[in-house]
Design an enzyme around this catalytic site. Structure first.
Site, PDB file in Angstrom:
ATOM      1  N   SER A   1      24.933  34.958  16.773  1.00 38.08           N
ATOM      2  CA  SER A   1      24.668  35.881  17.245  1.00 38.08           C
ATOM      3  C   SER A   1      23.129  36.795  16.465  1.00 38.08           C
ATOM      4  O   SER A   1      22.671  36.461  16.090  1.00 38.08           O
ATOM      5  CB  SER A   1      25.525  36.557  17.539  1.00 38.08           C
ATOM      6  OG  SER A   1      25.979  37.852  17.616  1.00 38.08           O
TER       7      SER A   1
ATOM      8  N   HIS B   1      30.931  34.870  23.663  1.00 42.53           N
ATOM      9  CA  HIS B   1      30.416  35.091  23.276  1.00 42.53           C
ATOM     10  C   HIS B   1      30.794  33.972  21.459  1.00 42.53           C
ATOM     11  O   HIS B   1      30.104  33.976  20.634  1.00 42.53           O
ATOM     12  CB  HIS B   1      29.894  36.620  22.645  1.00 42.53           C
ATOM     13  CG  HIS B   1      28.839  36.897  21.937  1.00 42.53           C
ATOM     14  ND1 HIS B   1      27.693  36.057  21.809  1.00 42.53           N
ATOM     15  CD2 HIS B   1      29.294  37.650  20.846  1.00 42.53           C
ATOM     16  CE1 HIS B   1      26.664  37.082  20.832  1.00 42.53           C
ATOM     17  NE2 HIS B   1      27.687  37.847  19.894  1.00 42.53           N
TER      18      HIS B   1
ATOM     19  N   ASP C   1      27.433  34.524  27.711  1.00 43.47           N
ATOM     20  CA  ASP C   1      28.351  34.549  27.616  1.00 43.47           C
ATOM     21  C   ASP C   1      29.740  35.724  27.492  1.00 43.47           C
ATOM     22  O   ASP C   1      30.461  35.313  26.237  1.00 43.47           O
ATOM     23  CB  ASP C   1      28.194  33.982  26.106  1.00 43.47           C
ATOM     24  CG  ASP C   1      28.161  34.960  24.921  1.00 43.47           C
ATOM     25  OD1 ASP C   1      27.328  36.240  25.386  1.00 43.47           O
ATOM     26  OD2 ASP C   1      26.448  34.930  24.608  1.00 43.47           O
TER      27      ASP C   1
END
Length: 534
Positions: free
Chosen positions: A181, A412, A387
């Site tokens: 991320s 995610h 996601d």
């Protein structure tokens, strides 16, 4: 008797060997790996500078909201680019236990019921230990204060020191960084600003679910309405959405996750409002659309009178234009980043989930009357593939020279626990038997980006259908199998088998279609059907 005694001793020794905890498998040939989390992915502790007391403030259950408001709420200092805790006695630190892995493993080690909701790199760490990685020798973590900008010099200095430490601890072996991320933005900033250090210590960088061009839908609603760290019943144990909102307004990292306005989006992310307009003495309802730059005016007006009550005092907390200015400079740095020679970059991104892209407030029946009420309205999302947090379009657009980009169905944060991701990493890290899908001539991996299998009975026959899709990327690819005019090429395969005395018959038909694309990329589809008649 002596013989019997000896047999008893031998039996006890065998029993002890059976119950003895096995020594973990260690592969001394592995290169070191450094795990870098995203936003909210590090345990944070607050240190009281007056008495030295230290307590975990992210993540915790007991007194979570109170501690968060008193210790984590912050104000941005434009002269330094740093976010400072509103409590002048509080200093936020990241624990370094277990060579940095403790801070990014399970974010609340005390949580027993529903503990998997605070897993971060936990499953990946467990998996990598099975492959022969060893904490402190070949496996390390880098937690950081995620409230801060991804180009804050203090964080970048810590990362440089960590790279040197890992390099030395592993006996001078170059490092593979695995980021998740927002950690991808941090690594990219470091690579842009300290390219020489990056090249000296890093061999590979694998980015997972990185919002390279932002997460516009999710972040736009976050700036107006706050966010929950976890979904479901577990969120009741953590920070309230409103308490989180107050922090994020003063976080440079959040503004750096806004949709990039200079990126050529396939569909421009919007903030949409149903509004009542008056003209010629009549009123009518219209849908107003604001692209990324224009939406700033909406944030400014909506948060113009926003305040936070801290220690009994109402403190103004509007949309912070100073932070936005800082974030725009960060985006310029990110856009100039290049992978240094000798370093390989890989990108894994999430697919197959509806992901917020644009946000809409109000409706034809209930239009928005006062923009300052947006904070209390429920956003409606216009979604795209991704996601669930980062659109696929953003995660794929790293702007770098990549060895491979692979789409994996997954959520995610949950993508860090996906077996498919483990398989890819194990191959790229050379941590086991070579993957049978690996092509050593072109140095790329062919891996499914989508997989569907269905079985059913049809007129007394057992029918199995299979669909897989791959994305293959290689600079050296010579486009074999592509027609001269650049059109797709389809090939068919048929196999049949007739049984002996049992009079069974089985047959399978498969079609492989190769679609050409740009930049040495091919998209491959496999559709197969098998029929078994017994």
């Amino acid at each position: 008797m002596a013989v019997l005694l000896e047999e008893i001793v031998q039996s006890v020794e065998q029993w002890l060997n059976l119950i003895k905890k096995p020594q973990p498998y260690v592969n001394p040939n592995l290169d070191p790996v450094l795990l870098v989390p995203g936003i909210a992915g590090s345990i944070l502790k607050a240190v009281d500078d007056e008495n030295g007391n230290e307590e975990r403030v992210w993540v915790r259950i007991l007194g979570a909201d109170y501690k968060f408001r008193t210790k984590m709420w912050s104000r941005f200092d434009p002269s330094t680019g740093k976010t400072e805790s509103m409590d002048p006695k509080t200093r936020i630190v990241v624990p370094e236990d277990r060579h940095g892995l403790y801070a990014i493993d399970v974010l609340d080690p005390d949580m027993i019921i529903g503990g998997d909701c605070v897993y971060y790199f936990h499953d990946m760490i467990v998996e990598m230990l099975k492959w022969g990685f060893q904490e402190g020798k070949t496996l390390f973590g880098f937690g950081y204060d995620f409230r801060q900008s991804n180009r804050l010099q203090k964080t970048l200095d810590r990362l440089a020191g960590k790279l040197e430490l890992v390099y030395n601890a592993s006996g001078g072996k170059k490092i593979t960084i695995i980021s998740h991320s927002m950690g991808g933005l941090l690594v990219k900033c470091f690579m842009s600003l300290h390219s020489d250090v990056f090249e000296r210590y890093v061999n590979n960088w694998i980015a997972i679910a990185a919002p390279f061009q932002g997460a516009p839908g999710y972040i736009n609603s976050t700036l107006l309405n706050g966010m929950s760290f976890v979904e479901g019943w577990e969120q009741n144990f953590f920070i309230s959405k409103w308490s989180m909102h107050q922090l994020l307004i003063e976080c440079p990292s959040i503004y750096e996750l806004m949709g990039c306005p200079s990126f050529r989006w396939q569909h421009i992310p919007l903030v949409e409002l149903w509004r009542k307009k008056h003209s010629d003495g009549k009123s009518h309802i219209t849908l107003e659309s604001y692209p990324l730059k224009e939406s700033v005016e909406i944030f400014k007006e909506a948060l113009e009178n926003n305040t936070v009550n801290y220690d009994g005092v109402d403190v103004p907390l509007p949309f912070n234009l100073e932070i936005l200015k800082w974030a725009n400079e960060t985006r310029k740095i990110l856009s100039c980043a290049k992978v240094p020679p000798g370093v390989k970059f890989y990108n894994i991104y999430g697919i197959n989930l509806e992901t917020p892209h644009s946000v809409c407030y109000g409706s034809e029946e209930s239009p928005v009357v006062d923009l300052q009420k947006l904070r209390f309205l429920q956003a409606k999302y216009i979604c795209v593939d991704g996601d669930g947090t980062v659109p696929m379009e953003s995660a794929k657009a790293d702007g770098l020279n990549a060895e491979a980009r692979v789409g994996v169905p997954g959520e995610h944060r949950g993508i860090l626990s996906e077996h498919h991701v483990f398989r890819i990493l194990k191959h790229w890290l050379k941590a086991g038997v070579p993957d049978p899908f690996y092509n050593p001539l072109n140095d790329y991996v062919i891996l499914p980006t989508a997989f569907e299998m269905e079985r059913h009975n049809e007129k007394g026959l057992q029918v199995t259908s299979l669909k897989e899709e791959w994305e293959i990327i290689s600079e050296d690819q010579d486009d074999q199998g592509i027609t001269a005019d650049g059109n797709s090429l389809a090939s068919s395969i048929s196999v049949s088998h007739v049984g002996g005395k049992q009079l069974s018959h089985a047959e399978a038909h498969a079609t492989v279609t190769v679609h050409p694309s740009n930049h040495g990329k091919q998209h491959v589809e496999l559709n197969a059907v098998a029929v078994d008649a017994s």
